[in-house]
Write a protein that holds these residues in place. Structure first.
Motif, short mmCIF file in Angstrom:
data_model
loop_
_atom_site.label_atom_id
_atom_site.label_comp_id
_atom_site.label_asym_id
_atom_site.label_seq_id
_atom_site.Cartn_x
_atom_site.Cartn_y
_atom_site.Cartn_z
N TYR A 1 -6.84 1.15 -28.81
CA TYR A 1 -7.08 1.93 -27.32
C TYR A 1 -8.73 1.59 -26.93
O TYR A 1 -9.13 1.25 -26.05
N ALA A 2 -9.11 1.60 -28.24
CA ALA A 2 -10.51 1.68 -28.86
C ALA A 2 -11.38 0.30 -27.98
O ALA A 2 -12.14 0.33 -27.76
N ARG A 3 -10.79 -1.00 -28.96
CA ARG A 3 -11.03 -1.88 -27.65
C ARG A 3 -10.95 -2.30 -26.16
O ARG A 3 -11.80 -2.88 -25.81
N ASP A 4 -9.56 -1.91 -26.09
CA ASP A 4 -9.87 -1.72 -24.17
C ASP A 4 -10.32 -1.07 -24.22
O ASP A 4 -11.57 -1.48 -23.00
N LEU A 5 -11.15 0.82 -24.45
CA LEU A 5 -12.43 0.63 -23.83
C LEU A 5 -14.02 0.82 -24.51
O LEU A 5 -14.57 0.81 -23.11
N LYS B 1 -11.36 2.28 -9.76
CA LYS B 1 -9.96 3.06 -10.09
C LYS B 1 -10.03 3.32 -11.95
O LYS B 1 -9.70 2.60 -12.50
N THR B 2 -9.17 5.03 -11.36
CA THR B 2 -9.60 6.09 -12.47
C THR B 2 -7.71 5.47 -13.36
O THR B 2 -8.53 6.64 -14.74
N ASP B 3 -7.10 5.44 -13.30
CA ASP B 3 -5.79 5.59 -13.02
C ASP B 3 -5.52 4.87 -14.48
O ASP B 3 -5.41 5.27 -15.86
N ASP B 4 -6.01 3.82 -14.94
CA ASP B 4 -5.79 2.60 -16.34
C ASP B 4 -6.74 3.59 -16.83
O ASP B 4 -6.56 4.06 -18.05
N LEU B 5 -8.08 3.99 -16.78
CA LEU B 5 -9.32 4.38 -17.48
C LEU B 5 -8.60 5.41 -18.49
O LEU B 5 -9.12 6.21 -19.38
N ARG B 6 -8.02 6.68 -17.25
CA ARG B 6 -7.98 7.84 -17.60
C ARG B 6 -6.41 8.27 -18.95
O ARG B 6 -6.28 8.04 -19.63
N ASP B 7 -5.38 6.60 -18.75
CA ASP B 7 -4.46 6.15 -19.46
C ASP B 7 -4.45 6.01 -20.68
O ASP B 7 -4.28 6.41 -21.67
N LEU B 8 -6.46 4.87 -20.81
CA LEU B 8 -6.57 5.19 -21.70
C LEU B 8 -7.51 5.39 -22.86
O LEU B 8 -6.97 6.06 -24.30
N VAL B 9 -7.93 6.78 -22.10
CA VAL B 9 -8.77 8.34 -22.56
C VAL B 9 -7.36 9.01 -23.18
O VAL B 9 -7.54 9.17 -24.38
N VAL B 10 -6.56 9.16 -22.15
CA VAL B 10 -5.11 9.71 -22.89
C VAL B 10 -4.38 9.00 -24.19
O VAL B 10 -4.30 9.77 -25.51
N GLY B 11 -4.68 7.94 -24.09
CA GLY B 11 -3.65 7.19 -25.40
C GLY B 11 -4.66 7.38 -26.49
O GLY B 11 -3.78 7.25 -26.98
N LEU B 12 -5.48 6.98 -26.45
CA LEU B 12 -7.01 7.22 -27.56
C LEU B 12 -6.79 8.79 -28.47
O LEU B 12 -6.60 8.85 -29.33
N VAL B 13 -6.49 9.59 -27.76
CA VAL B 13 -6.54 10.87 -28.29
C VAL B 13 -5.17 11.13 -28.77
O VAL B 13 -5.24 11.40 -29.36
N GLU B 14 -3.79 10.52 -27.72
CA GLU B 14 -2.48 10.68 -28.34
C GLU B 14 -2.47 9.92 -30.01
O GLU B 14 -1.93 10.07 -30.43
N ALA B 15 -3.30 8.78 -30.02
CA ALA B 15 -3.07 8.03 -30.78
C ALA B 15 -3.94 8.60 -32.08
O ALA B 15 -3.04 8.59 -33.44
N TYR B 16 -4.85 9.14 -31.93
CA TYR B 16 -5.68 10.06 -32.93
C TYR B 16 -4.65 11.38 -33.82
O TYR B 16 -4.95 10.77 -34.67
N ASN B 17 -4.36 11.83 -33.19
CA ASN B 17 -3.06 13.03 -33.44
C ASN B 17 -2.13 12.28 -33.83
O ASN B 17 -1.74 12.59 -35.10
N GLU B 18 -2.02 11.51 -33.35
CA GLU B 18 -0.72 10.26 -34.40
C GLU B 18 -1.36 10.13 -35.86
O GLU B 18 -0.67 10.06 -36.76
N VAL B 19 -2.11 9.98 -36.28
CA VAL B 19 -2.80 9.44 -37.29
C VAL B 19 -3.14 11.32 -37.92
O VAL B 19 -2.86 10.62 -39.42
#
Length: 469
Positions: free
Chosen positions: A63-67, A267-285
């Motif tokens: 997620y960090a790479r894509d951002l 187009k913010t949908d994909d960017l929004r998904d990346l930020v949300v995905g980064l936070v969710e991945a952090y919580n998993e860690v």
């Protein structure tokens, strides 16, 4: 049955020699082998936990790479306020803009029709002593071409249409249409295959033919066949109703005359998904780390990763996720807190998605600068920094990789020691087994000797006993 056991051991002596031998080996195995096996099991659990955590960190790094990619922030969306007037598609990187477009005229196809005929097979009529032919021009300017067809007596309207279509004409289709007009419903119609002035058909007099009488329909009286639109008072003409060269990266498709407001936005949908995905991945860690280092009160044992560098990983990740960055001079987005991030007591993150959506919509440039940084100002971006640090932790040669290699080396060393201990015990109990066999044999002999002597004494006693008178 343990190594060195013999199924008949103890039969001769009547002693539980095999049981004694097994008990002795069991004690040795618990004292010498069990600690090694337990350590190996713990290290293998540690390796599995390292792999699980490493995969979660690599997901977060993805997620960090894509951002950190410029292309992530080039995605655009486009809307038309009146899709019955025009529609549009947009490519990545198109300029963010809003324009009012007036569609004044659609591009049309050039068309001509003949006078009416009673049937499709009506004969063409010619002037006497003429060499009749049918000619038309196609195109405009220097690219205009002339097509000339020689005609002969007896040719019908339908045959002329077939002859036009069979020629190597550059873009004209002839057809017979039934207009429904009483008496003479059939007309020969020529249409350009494509719209625009570059596909205009021109028909002059038909030399020697008296009953065709062509008249121009679309494009008559000099009317333009091109599309025409007006943007901010500037008039544009194009050969097609699909226009892709006015706004770079934006293709317009004209539908009907009228006015529409065209808006190109991020187009913010994909960017929004990346930020949300980064936070969710952090919580998993964070949750995975907490589970692997936590002290287990039931077993009285620390987590399998408690005494490794993972112990401090969650604090390092918290520092990374709370990093302050100044991507631009606006100061509107300096950390993830400005995008709706909130830390919880357990170290996890919650995200206010409404706040995130608002910032993406209203402060797109500031969000972009926060994640990407600014090369001219030599200001690093948050995503690059996070991606690089996570690589140092989870990628090949990183901290977790070193920990895994160390654990694997310890497992191999313990397995070698375990194999050596097993061999030593096997040798020891092979010797003990032989000694117990000898003991069993000796005890059996002693028992047999005792029985023999006892029988001899009994016989002697019988001989020496006084006889009854």
């Amino acid at each position: 049955m343990s190594v060195g056991s013999i199924s008949t051991l103890g039969v001769g002596s009547g002693l539980e020699l095999q049981s004694i031998l097994d008990d002795l080996r069991g004690v040795d195995e618990r004292q010498r082998l069990a600690p090694l096996e337990n350590n190996i099991g713990r290290l293998e659990s540690q390796l599995e936990a390292f792999s699980v955590l490493q995969n979660k960190l690599l997901d977060m790094r993805g997620y960090a790479r894509d951002l950190s990619l410029e292309t992530t922030f080039l995605a655009r969306s486009v809307t038309s306020s009146a899709e019955n007037v025009l529609t549009a598609i947009v490519g990545d990187g198109a300029g963010v803009q809003t324009n009012t477009i007036e569609v004044e005229r659609l591009a049309t196809r050039s068309s001509w029709q003949s006078e009416g005929f009673a049937s499709r097979d009506a004969l063409l009529e010619f002037e006497p002593e003429q060499s009749p032919k049918f000619e038309y021009q196609f195109g405009a300017g220097e690219s205009q071409t002339t097509i000339s067809l020689e005609l002969e007596e007896g040719i019908t309207l339908a045959q002329l249409a077939d002859r036009i279509n069979s020629q190597d004409n550059p873009g004209v289709t002839a057809s017979i249409v039934d207009t429904g007009v009483a008496g003479t419903p059939y007309r020969l119609v020529l249409r350009a295959n494509e719209v625009g002035e570059n596909n205009r058909i021109t028909i002059g007099a038909e030399p020697g033919v008296t009953n065709l009488g062509f008249s121009e329909q679309q494009g008559a009286d000099g009317a333009s066949l091109n599309a025409q639109i007006s943007i901010d008072g500037i008039v544009y003409q194009r050969q097609s109703n699909t226009i892709g060269d006015i706004f770079p990266g934006v293709s317009l498709t004209l539908q009907n005359p009228g006015t529409s407001t065209l808006s190109v936005t991020d187009k913010t949908d994909d960017l929004r998904d990346l930020v949300v995905g980064l936070v969710e991945a952090y919580n998993e860690v964070v949750q995975s780390v907490a589970a692997q280092v936590r002290y287990d009160e039931e077993s009285g044992q620390p987590g399998v990763l408690a005494h490794t560098t993972v112990q401090g990983l969650r604090y390092e990740l918290q520092d990374l996720m709370t990093s302050m960055m100044q991507g631009d001079d606006s100061g509107k987005v300096g950390s993830l807190f400005d995008l709706g991030m909130e830390f919880q007591r357990d170290g996890s993150i919650t995200l206010d998605t409404l706040a995130l959506d608002r910032m993406l919509a209203e402060e797109g440039e500031a969000v972009r600068a926060f994640f990407l940084g600014d090369d001219q100002r030599q200001a690093p971006g948050f995503a690059d920094r996070l991606h690089e640090r996570l690589g140092g932790i989870a990628s090949w040669g990183g901290i977790l990789d070193v920990e895994k290699n160390t654990a694997q080396e310890r497992v191999r060393d313990l397995e070698d020691r375990l194999a050596s201990e097993k061999e030593r015990l096997d040798r020891r109990y092979a010797v003990l087994t032989r000694q117990f066999v000898d003991l069993d044999r000796y005890m059996s002999q002693m028992t047999n000797m005792s029985s023999y002597l006892e029988s001899q004494f009994d016989s002697l006693s019988s001989l020496l006993a006084p006889k009854k008178k």
